[in-house]
Write a protein that holds these residues in place. Structure first.
Motif, PDB file in Angstrom:
ATOM      1  N   PRO A   1       0.828  -1.210   0.000  1.00 27.92           N
ATOM      2  CA  PRO A   1       0.000   0.000   0.000  1.00 27.92           C
ATOM      3  C   PRO A   1       0.862   1.260   0.000  1.00 27.92           C
ATOM      4  O   PRO A   1       1.938   1.292   0.606  1.00 27.92           O
ATOM      5  CB  PRO A   1      -0.792  -0.120   1.314  1.00 27.92           C
ATOM      6  N   ARG A   2       0.393   2.307  -0.668  1.00 25.92           N
ATOM      7  CA  ARG A   2       1.133   3.563  -0.752  1.00 25.92           C
ATOM      8  C   ARG A   2       0.879   4.394   0.499  1.00 25.92           C
ATOM      9  O   ARG A   2      -0.189   4.374   1.087  1.00 25.92           O
ATOM     10  CB  ARG A   2       0.694   4.345  -1.987  1.00 25.92           C
TER      11      ARG A   2
ATOM     12  N   MET B   1      -1.212   9.459  -0.659  1.00 27.72           N
ATOM     13  CA  MET B   1      -2.415   9.217  -1.429  1.00 27.72           C
ATOM     14  C   MET B   1      -3.242  10.485  -1.518  1.00 27.72           C
ATOM     15  O   MET B   1      -3.246  11.304  -0.591  1.00 27.72           O
ATOM     16  CB  MET B   1      -3.259   8.117  -0.764  1.00 27.72           C
TER      17      MET B   1
ATOM     18  N   LEU C   1      -4.816   6.116  -8.722  1.00 28.21           N
ATOM     19  CA  LEU C   1      -4.872   5.963  -7.269  1.00 28.21           C
ATOM     20  C   LEU C   1      -6.243   6.289  -6.699  1.00 28.21           C
ATOM     21  O   LEU C   1      -6.559   5.868  -5.580  1.00 28.21           O
ATOM     22  CB  LEU C   1      -3.843   6.884  -6.603  1.00 28.21           C
TER      23      LEU C   1
ATOM     24  N   SER D   1     -10.587   5.897  -3.139  1.00 26.05           N
ATOM     25  CA  SER D   1      -9.173   5.702  -3.469  1.00 26.05           C
ATOM     26  C   SER D   1      -8.789   4.250  -3.264  1.00 26.05           C
ATOM     27  O   SER D   1      -9.454   3.492  -2.541  1.00 26.05           O
ATOM     28  CB  SER D   1      -8.299   6.621  -2.613  1.00 26.05           C
TER      29      SER D   1
ATOM     30  N   ASP E   1      -5.151   2.190  -2.628  1.00 24.12           N
ATOM     31  CA  ASP E   1      -3.725   2.367  -2.382  1.00 24.12           C
ATOM     32  C   ASP E   1      -2.852   1.294  -3.008  1.00 24.12           C
ATOM     33  O   ASP E   1      -1.626   1.341  -2.902  1.00 24.12           O
ATOM     34  CB  ASP E   1      -3.448   2.460  -0.875  1.00 24.12           C
TER      35      ASP E   1
ATOM     36  N   THR F   1      -8.673  -3.819  -1.918  1.00 27.61           N
ATOM     37  CA  THR F   1      -9.103  -2.448  -1.638  1.00 27.61           C
ATOM     38  C   THR F   1     -10.621  -2.327  -1.558  1.00 27.61           C
ATOM     39  O   THR F   1     -11.133  -1.307  -1.112  1.00 27.61           O
ATOM     40  CB  THR F   1      -8.593  -1.490  -2.724  1.00 27.61           C
TER      41      THR F   1
ATOM     42  N   GLU G   1      -0.477   8.611 -10.060  1.00 27.62           N
ATOM     43  CA  GLU G   1       0.590   8.730  -9.076  1.00 27.62           C
ATOM     44  C   GLU G   1       1.640   9.770  -9.446  1.00 27.62           C
ATOM     45  O   GLU G   1       2.421  10.196  -8.588  1.00 27.62           O
ATOM     46  CB  GLU G   1       1.267   7.371  -8.856  1.00 27.62           C
TER      47      GLU G   1
END
Length: 289
Positions: free
Chosen positions: A70-71, A74, A218, A254, A256, A262, A285
């Motif tokens: 996961p980022r 965001m 994203l 969103s 991630d 998700t 991104e």
């Protein structure tokens, strides 16, 4: 090692031969190719079997694909303190609903009635059958799951588009340049968009081509420009959520990582009466070109 010199009636499996086998397998040559090379060099079948059979080192296994992490950075609104309104620069936007998993926020009064009508008027003459991005090829194609008409504004195309894009960027804390052009869609009676994900599947062969323009998607923001008389909700089947398509309202969600975990499977329910118009903004991104 010179394989031709190894040819004789007495063919011991030496350490030198084992090293050669190991080096060739590590270089990516198949066992079948090595068998052919040894046979052409004069090695007997029993010696080939001994060198490449049970006693031969197994080829290195390809490394397992790294899990999608996961980022940390965001797009999304600042919701610390549970605000009822958010400052979007030129407009106060209501917070009507928030959800943690999937990450969903519903905004009220995101666009004025005049702004909704302005987008519809500017888009109407440029509508065509909506296409979907094809991750198998990296191009676009008509998809039976999507039965709307649509068009794209280029980023910053008009003062109206610029104003809305700046508002979205401030509200979601994400640069204007990291967004795709605003898309306007019209759903006539019976039109729908069956449940799908907006991210690009990393396992598909065309995804690498798509990502060159700005990396992964994203987040998504869907803004309702015109309410249908009946139907047309935005649905999230994994969590049983339906967002009614009220004019000026926006639904943000969103993801991630590009993964069904998700829970961002979503769709546009069929319009049962009237027409639904929406504007969609996808956030990438990095800069979208």
């Amino acid at each position: 090692m010179n394989l031709q010199q190894a040819s004789s009636t007495n063919q011991p499996i030496s350490d030198e031969l084992r090293r050669w086998v190991t080096e060739q397998l590590a270089a990516g040559h198949t066992t079948s190719a090595l068998r052919n090379s040894m046979r052409e060099a004069g090695w007997m079948q029993d010696a080939i079997d001994a060198a490449l059979g049970a006693e031969a080192p197994a080829p290195a296994q390809a490394p397992a694909q790294a899990p999608v992490v996961p980022r940390s950075a965001m797009p999304g609104p600042a919701l610390d303190g549970a605000p009822l309104y958010l400052d979007a620069g030129d407009r106060q936007v209501q917070v009507l609903l928030t959800m943690g998993h999937p990450r969903v926020v519903v905004f009220g009064d995101l666009l004025s009635q005049e702004e909704c009508e302005g987008l519809i008027a500017a888009a109407r003459e440029r509508l065509a059958r909506s296409l979907t991005v094809e991750t198998k090829t990296g191009g676009e194609a008509v998809n039976v799951d999507r039965t709307s008409d649509g068009m794209f504004f280029t980023r910053g195309e008009s003062p109206l588009v610029q104003r809305i894009e700046a508002r979205i960027a401030r509200l979601l804390n994400w640069p204007v340049e990291f967004g795709e052009g605003l898309q306007v869609l019209r759903y006539a009676p019976g039109a729908q968009y069956r449940p799908h994900y907006d991210y690009f599947d990393p396992a598909e062969p065309g995804t690498a081509t798509i990502l060159r323009r700005g990396g992964q998607r994203l987040a998504t923001l869907v803004i309702y420009l015109q309410e249908p008389a009946q139907g047309g909700a935005t649905t999230f089947p994994d969590v049983g959520l339906e967002v009614a398509p009220r004019r000026g309202t926006g639904v943000f969600f969103s993801y991630d990582r590009p993964d069904p975990a998700t829970r961002t499977l979503h769709g546009g329910a069929p319009v049962l009466a009237g027409e639904k118009w929406v504007a969609t903004k996808w956030l990438r991104e990095r800069e979208f070109v």
